[in-house]
Write an enzyme that holds these catalytic residues in place. Structure first.
Site, short mmCIF file in Angstrom:
data_model
loop_
_atom_site.label_atom_id
_atom_site.label_comp_id
_atom_site.label_asym_id
_atom_site.label_seq_id
_atom_site.Cartn_x
_atom_site.Cartn_y
_atom_site.Cartn_z
N LYS A 20 77.53 -18.59 -6.98
CA LYS A 20 77.02 -19.93 -6.69
C LYS A 20 75.79 -19.74 -5.80
O LYS A 20 75.90 -19.57 -4.61
CB LYS A 20 78.08 -20.77 -5.96
CG LYS A 20 77.94 -22.29 -6.13
CD LYS A 20 76.61 -22.88 -5.71
CE LYS A 20 76.47 -22.91 -4.18
NZ LYS A 20 75.17 -23.56 -3.77
N GLU A 23 71.01 -23.89 -3.96
CA GLU A 23 70.37 -24.88 -4.84
C GLU A 23 68.85 -24.83 -4.71
O GLU A 23 68.13 -25.39 -5.55
CB GLU A 23 70.89 -26.28 -4.56
CG GLU A 23 70.73 -26.78 -3.14
CD GLU A 23 71.89 -26.41 -2.24
OE1 GLU A 23 72.12 -27.15 -1.26
OE2 GLU A 23 72.57 -25.38 -2.49
N CYS A 128 67.69 -12.30 6.71
CA CYS A 128 68.61 -12.17 7.84
C CYS A 128 68.37 -10.89 8.63
O CYS A 128 68.85 -10.77 9.77
CB CYS A 128 70.05 -12.21 7.34
SG CYS A 128 70.49 -10.86 6.23
#
Length: 345
Positions: A20, A23, A128
């Protein structure tokens, strides 16, 4: 890059995998699925589900999802961990970061400057493992570092990623651009010295793009929000410290403990730093201390929620379950009753 730390191990350990993606960045996940299908992976083994929090919650609650891997912000990582474990799932959730680089007085300053420029401004600081804080030991080191950074950073070529010679591209969205600009304004109000200001950058032919120039602050203090919070943009903060011990205290006191680095010519200083520091990934003269894939990736404190890091040996443990089989085979005459633990086989 991040899903590539996850699905290869998950698949070779015998799992089906659902990706997933964010978006804001949906297309690469579909390309990965197409490449895997072209390579012969059976349908249903690697799957892509697009969506927002609704899709996330569906995965966290679905009874056939056994484990969840996540990389993102700390608030979302904390939510993923608590919600996933509440539904009986194994969870590894990697959160935010505020990675420090310590520059000792004996460091090769030219090498440290080049490393810092790439680590702070590469990918526009949107990763990150970006170095967002430089800890300079002593004013002499800090002054020399600032001058080298000023000369090097002001000539970085900012533009479209597909243009020849581009060294830094745009930020991901207009909203994030405004957020990072807000941090720069905050740093000025907090009293940090703005050495380079990227807010007024205009890229010819792309005036509506989400471009922000590389930004550099000096004289940043630990109580400032630009020091404490993850900006996730091309903003580097220089903090002046008197010695290595003070730097270690600062790093160990920070809520994030993802990655850190030291630049020095002293093996003793490097060894002591690596032993004293309470951070998940440490680099010695390596600005972005991402371990090789056969080791594992993960921070401490609010940078990681769960008991396992990503990829390497930790990834194999995460995507498998331990099964222990204890056996004893009877001889020809059978076995008499035994009321002791099977200590001797």
């Amino acid at each position: 890059m991040v899903p590539m730390w996850m699905f290869p191990l998950a698949l070779v350990c015998g799992n089906a995998f659902i990706l997933k993606p964010s978006e804001r960045d949906p297309s690469v996940s579909v390309l990965l699925a197409e490449l895997l299908k072209d390579a012969g992976l059976p349908d249903g083994v690697f799957n892509v589900v697009q969506g927002d929090k609704t899709a996330v919650d569906a995965l966290l609650q679905h009874p056939l999802v056994a484990a969840v891997s996540f990389v993102g912000s700390t608030p979302v990582a904390r939510y993923i961990h608590s919600e996933g474990t509440a539904h009986g799932k194994r969870v590894q959730a990697l959160g935010g970061a505020k990675n420090h680089m310590l520059i000792m007085p004996d460091a090769d300053l030219q090498a440290a400057t080049e490393a810092l420029v790439g680590a702070a401004y590469g990918s526009a600081g949107e990763r990150c493992m970006a170095i967002s804080v430089a800890l300079a030991v002593g004013d002499e080191t800090a002054d020399a570092l600032i001058e080298r950074l000023r000369a090097r950073v002001r000539h970085l070529k900012v533009g479209p990623p597909d243009a020849a010679g581009t060294e830094m591209g745009p930020l991901v969205t207009q909203a994030h651009l405004e957020r990072v600009r807000g941090y720069i304004e905050l740093g000025v109000r907090e009293g940090a010295r703005l050495v380079l200001d990227g807010r007024d950058l205009k890229v010819a032919g792309h005036e509506a793009g989400f471009f922000l120039g590389p930004t550099l602050f000096d004289a940043v203090r630990a109580e400032m929000r630009i020091y404490k919070e993850e900006i996730f943009g091309p903003v580097l903060c220089v903090v002046r410290v008197p010695d290595r011990a003070a730097a270690v205290r600062l790093i160990n006191a920070h809520e994030f403990a993802n990655g850190t680095a030291i630049f020095t010519r002293s093996g003793e200083a490097a060894r002591d730093f690596a032993r004293e520091i309470e951070v998940g990934m440490v680099g010695v003269n390596v600005p972005i201390p991402v371990p090789m894939a056969f080791h594992s990736f993960g921070g401490w404190r609010n940078s990681l929620f769960g008991d396992h890091s990503i990829h390497g040996a930790e990834g194999v443990r995460f995507y498998t379950r331990l099964k222990t089989v204890t056996q004893r085979w009877p001889g020809a005459k059978g076995v008499s009753a035994d009321f002791a633990l099977p200590a001797k086989q």
